[in-house]
Design an enzyme around this catalytic site. Structure first.
Site, short mmCIF file in Angstrom:
data_model
loop_
_atom_site.label_atom_id
_atom_site.label_comp_id
_atom_site.label_asym_id
_atom_site.label_seq_id
_atom_site.Cartn_x
_atom_site.Cartn_y
_atom_site.Cartn_z
CD GLU A 9 -8.02 -0.62 -1.05
OE1 GLU A 9 -7.62 -0.24 0.06
OE2 GLU A 9 -9.04 -1.34 -1.20
CB CYS B 34 -0.97 -0.02 1.18
SG CYS B 34 -0.19 -0.06 2.81
CG HIS C 131 -4.68 -0.07 3.84
ND1 HIS C 131 -3.82 -0.66 2.94
CD2 HIS C 131 -5.78 0.28 3.11
CE1 HIS C 131 -4.36 -0.68 1.74
NE2 HIS C 131 -5.56 -0.11 1.82
#
Length: 456
Positions: A430, A364, A418
């Site tokens: 993402e 990420c 995240h």
């Protein structure tokens, strides 16, 4: 005349009665033996259908129970995966610290080497001075030079020269002392920097081991859940298929029996009608037969199928030249690229770490850093460092291109696990998690800790 009429009535009625008898016999044969036309399907018993229904109900209850259990187990999987991401983030932070410490250590080592070379030069000067003194037969060349002068004038001249030489030799000694101190300090700094780098490397390795264990646990739990769910779903599907087969067989048997009964009733009705008609004809005139009108089949006229004209594909809009649009465009070019645990460099996908070693892709924070690097904006490698380093943005003030972060504890930035790029209209881009691919999806507000703005 009367005899002839009587004879005609007796003989003329026999063909009609024979025809009626044949028709009745044919009907009776159809009713008595329907299997001659088609084999009767097997009709499952009530016990068979009841058993299948019970089996299906049991399987459905198992599916319901496992689904409820999976909901709780999935929370455990999600928690393990979040802990894995946090541990990976910690590893990446330690790895960055180690790399910075290694740069310092390399510089300190180079400085120590330079100081050591200077010390060797200074020591060589001292050795040369000692050799000259020995060759002159005294460690005090100044005294010897003064005592061997031919007169006061020469003594004064030698004294001036010796003073300058003494100052030079004094400088040599000072330089040696200074070089020794510098070399020692440089060596100590190099040793300390190397020790720091080694310690950070060990901490990074430990963090990586923890992250790998969390990730292995998460994957194992996820695989076990998938296997359990597939097993009970298969059991339910088999039970449903069995029940549906029995129900279909019963329906077919009942339909067949109904058709046979209807056919027999219709045949009996026709036979009775023909018998009555034949009897009536026999009582009046000889039986005559009239051919039934031939059925005609009207051609089916089909209307031409309607066609829907294809809609033109709208042209893509012109790209925005801003840093935000450049970063988003760079990230969009990676859509579909596989998630790689620890993967992603400033130039594109890269090999992952640990459990994803050998898998080329992005995690990420690797994706967000890469995207903004293409826009000329440098941000840290890991997600928690990105959040800490960049200007904060509240939910109400989120703009397109902002980074959005999730944490297990929304009041503690160290639990961030995240990060994604906010696209506006509650949409994000993402790299989700291991085993998935880079995607665009809806914004998730659960666990949202805040946003940050790289373009600020």
């Amino acid at each position: 005349m009367g005899t002839t009429a009587t004879t005609q009535r007796r003989t003329g009625g026999r063909p009609a009665r024979r025809l009626a008898g044949v028709a009745v016999a044919a009907v009776l044969s159809l009713v008595a033996a329907p299997g001659i036309a088609a084999a009767a399907p097997t009709n499952p018993s009530d016990a068979q259908i009841d058993a299948a229904q019970q089996q299906t109900q049991t399987a459905a209850q198992q599916v319901e129970a496992i689904t409820a259990a999976l909901a709780g187990a999935q929370a455990s999987v999600d928690s393990a995966r979040e802990e894995s991401a946090i541990a990976l983030d910690a590893f990446q932070g330690k790895q960055a610290e180690h790399e910075a410490a290694q740069v310092v250590a390399d510089a300190a080592t180079a400085a120590a080497a330079a100081a050591a070379r200077d010390l060797e030069v200074a020591r060589a000067d001292v050795v040369s001075f000692a050799r000259q003194s020995y060759q002159q037969g005294s460690t005090s060349p100044t005294l010897e030079a003064l005592t061997t002068a031919d007169g006061p004038a020469q003594m004064l001249e030698r004294a001036a020269l010796l003073e300058a030489a003494g100052a030079h030799q004094g400088d040599v000694v000072v330089r040696v002392t200074t070089a020794e101190e510098q070399a020692r300090a440089a060596q100590e700094q190099a040793a300390a920097a190397l020790a720091d780098a080694a310690a950070l490397e060990e901490e990074a390795a430990a963090a990586l081991a923890v992250a790998e264990q969390y990730e292995r646990d998460a994957r194992a739990q996820a695989a076990a859940l998938a296997d359990q769910q597939a097993a009970v779903q298969q059991q339910l599907a088999q039970a449903q298929q069995s029940l549906q087969g029995l129900q279909a067989a019963r329906a077919e048997a009942e339909r067949f029996a109904a058709e046979q009964a209807a056919a027999a009733a219709a045949a009996a009705a026709r036979a009775e009608s023909e018998r009555a008609a034949a009897a009536q004809r026999a009582a009046t005139t000889p039986a005559t037969t009239t051919p039934a009108p031939r059925a005609t089949t009207q051609p089916v006229v089909r209307a031409p199928a309607a066609t829907t004209p294809a809609r033109p594909v709208p042209a893509a809009g012109a790209a925005n030249g801003s840093a935000v649009e450049t970063a988003i465009a760079a990230a969009r070019e990676q859509l579909g690229v596989i998630y790689s645990w620890g993967g992603g460099s400033l130039t594109g996908p890269s090999m992952g770490w640990g459990i994803d070693a050998g898998i080329v892709g992005f995690d990420c924070s690797g994706l967000t850093r890469y995207a903004y690097a293409q826009a000329g904006i440098s941000i840290p490698r890991n997600s928690s460092a990105q959040y800490k380093a960049l200007p904060k943005v509240s939910r109400a003030d989120l703009q397109r291109g902002d980074l959005v972060f999730w944490a297990t504890n929304t009041s503690n930035a160290s639990t961030i696990h995240h990060v994604a790029i906010y696209l506006g209209n509650d949409r994000i881009l993402e790299a989700p998690q291991s085993g998935s691919r880079i995607r665009e999806t809806s914004m998730r507000w659960g666990g949202f800790i805040g946003g940050a703005r790289p373009s600020a």
